[in-house]
Design an enzyme around this catalytic site. Sequence first.
Site, PDB file in Angstrom:
ATOM      1  N   GLU A 588      76.701  40.349  14.593  1.00 53.36           N
ATOM      2  CA  GLU A 588      76.395  40.691  15.981  1.00 53.36           C
ATOM      3  C   GLU A 588      76.647  42.171  16.265  1.00 53.36           C
ATOM      4  O   GLU A 588      75.884  42.805  16.992  1.00 53.36           O
ATOM      5  CB  GLU A 588      77.197  39.807  16.937  1.00 53.36           C
ATOM      6  CG  GLU A 588      76.936  38.312  16.797  1.00 53.36           C
ATOM      7  CD  GLU A 588      75.465  37.932  16.883  1.00 53.36           C
ATOM      8  OE1 GLU A 588      74.671  38.682  17.499  1.00 53.36           O
ATOM      9  OE2 GLU A 588      75.095  36.888  16.324  1.00 53.36           O
ATOM     10  N   ASP A 653      72.375  40.524   8.983  1.00 58.91           N
ATOM     11  CA  ASP A 653      73.044  39.736   7.937  1.00 58.91           C
ATOM     12  C   ASP A 653      73.682  40.641   6.893  1.00 58.91           C
ATOM     13  O   ASP A 653      74.842  40.453   6.501  1.00 58.91           O
ATOM     14  CB  ASP A 653      72.035  38.806   7.253  1.00 58.91           C
ATOM     15  CG  ASP A 653      71.758  37.541   8.043  1.00 58.91           C
ATOM     16  OD1 ASP A 653      72.515  37.247   8.982  1.00 58.91           O
ATOM     17  OD2 ASP A 653      70.781  36.843   7.711  1.00 58.91           O
TER      18      ASP A 653
END
EC number: 3.4.24.-
Length: 754
Positions: A588, A653
Amino acid sequence: MYTRFGPPIVFLISCYALILCGTVDALPRAPYFNDDINKTTTTSEDKTVGNTVVEEEKKTYTVGDSEGYQEASRLLQKSLNLSLDPCDDFFEYACRAWVDSHPIPDDLTSYSQFTATREKVLAEMRKLYEDNTSIPTSKSIALIKQIYNTCMDTEKHNAVGARDLLEKIKTYGYWPMVHNEKWRESTFDLTKLLSNTIQSRDVSVFFDFGPAEDSRNVSRRLLSFDQGSLGLGYSTRDYYLDEKKYEKQMKAYRKYTIGKVRYYTEDAGMAVNESKIESDVDEIIAFEKEWAQILVAEEDRRNYTKLYNVRRFDDLKEYMSIIDWKKLTLSTTPFLVHSYLKTNPSIIISDVEYLQKMNTLLQNTDPRIVTNYILLRWAGSWSQEIGKKYEDLQQEFAFQMYGRKQRQPRWKDCVSSAGGKLSYASGSMYVRKYFDANAKNTTLDMITDLQEAFRNMMHANDWMDAETKKYALEKADQMLKQIGYPDFILNDEKLDDWYKGLEGAPEDSFSQLVEKSIQWRNNFYYRRLLEPVNRFEFISSAAVVNAFYSPTRNAIAFPAGILQQPFFDARFPKALNYGGIGAVIGHEITHGFDDTGRQFDNVGNLRDWWDNTTSSKFNERTQCIIEQYADVKLRGTDLRINGKLTQGENIADNGGIKQAFKAYKSYLEKHGGQEARLPQFESLTNEQLFFVGYAQVWCGAKTPETKTLLLLTDPHSPETARVNTVLTNQPEFAEAFKCPAGSPMNPTKRCVVW
């Protein structure tokens, strides 16, 4: 961008996994180690995992035997296959045993560690909704339980069927494909029809519009207009544009639609003309195919400067004259904002050309077809309310479209429906019963560690100019952190004040409660056009198993639902927690600097703060990610990942796990250099266990039909790529498992953005 769902209206470009976004209590810091985890001292010899040497030197380490360590060991025993070589296929090594022992349930289209946790939360919410041992002290909680209970009244739904739906349609001027000659083209009024469908069910079909934060000035909200979605859902245009390739799905869609219209016609007491129904449905699908050609693919909607077009409200009649926009908005908004709308306010249009093309299409389409289509989409919003025969039809379609073998239990539908109507109330119930408040502070500690790791990565960055790097660091430092839940939801008075004006009568049906909640929500958010934006407002329900980043708030959110196994458990080795929730946190944070997040500044305004040369270097690195993922073929198929659509999630990711690993290594340095190893997995070093913990989050499988759908529509890559492709880009992984150069998990070429 505008969404009508979720607590505050806020633009979210990221969630950690697909689902079809406060302040922190002053609690004592949780200890990093329990006193009883360091028990057994062992000297290791050279060991192998599969064909890979994982211990080359004799080292002294401890093996933890605490309850948490024992539980973590039991969980991994159900997941890992140590006979496989981690350097060949790490997903198989870390997840094959879990996948084999967790087949996809018949009522689901995929099953993963994420899904299992969501199923757990659903079951927990069911218990709370069905608990009648005490009377709720909060009106909001009493109402959400009423919504659940009326939803569960299947006997009434079956008895009423589509009667209420069809009676309401009569007041709209009848449904051509159901009521036949009772409908008159001379009475067709597109504005009035859309006004009715929006007022009652928030179904606007051809466009999304409503209040949204002004991306250039996030302290205020403006009306925002964006393209709508097809009958098969957002990003499904490929199904319509390549019917030969997706023949199975389009045939299922046609059959499902014909079946529904047949039932609607029967329930209306009209004569069924099978050939006429088929003809009407074919006209609808032909119309959708034309519409699909107008819609812009999601992978081509990643430049938010191009999607930010400020106009005046009165300009809408120039772009889409077929609709009386003033009449439509005044009829679907609360009286309080009418004076504002009459001032010809500034608005945001994502794509002016889309409105113009849609206007032409609607003008050139038979009003009968347009009416049939709008009412078909509107009737779809009643799917949980009209009885078993419609649900059985839906299941037949779901089997062909998604591979779902049986309809999910009614209680799951009702838990989701109730929670979606009053998300803060459902979060309040969940937190009070199931959430460990200490997890908030432990998570905050980890966020601090991850942000420090990101700063260190940024300082070591050699491709950014000094000024851009300085601002990136400021943005990272000023990122808002929302953990668990907003405090006010635990105060009955404040919770009820949030839902002020939303009340249910004891005799209300489920349909009536649905419409009341929709109308309350729309009125609530339209009134916010007159209010400044509260940047600190929590951007998610607490009872959600996901994580979020909002670029217009520069905020990351980790709801209570995700702060549990397998992502996090304070009793587990830190290797598993950093590999689990740590990688989620890093993911995030990185979204603030992916291809879309980087377009927004430290407080969330859309602004280019990048040096041109640095921006070009970023694009080169991003292109590497795009091409790398586009080359990934799903095992056993000829399907490939859409590297352009998934680039933002792939960047997050890769950056997220890199941050998490660096944060974990920093933690080890501060705490003696190593932590105790897991019993039964003594051969795994701390570093190896970290990567195992990361992979656990993505253990899972999907039906073939769902794989196809998500490759077309989901900005996230499949689970196998979120493990293997991500880890091939991490030299630390290859070093930890001593993978030979050139082996599948240690390639010669890597892609790195952050």
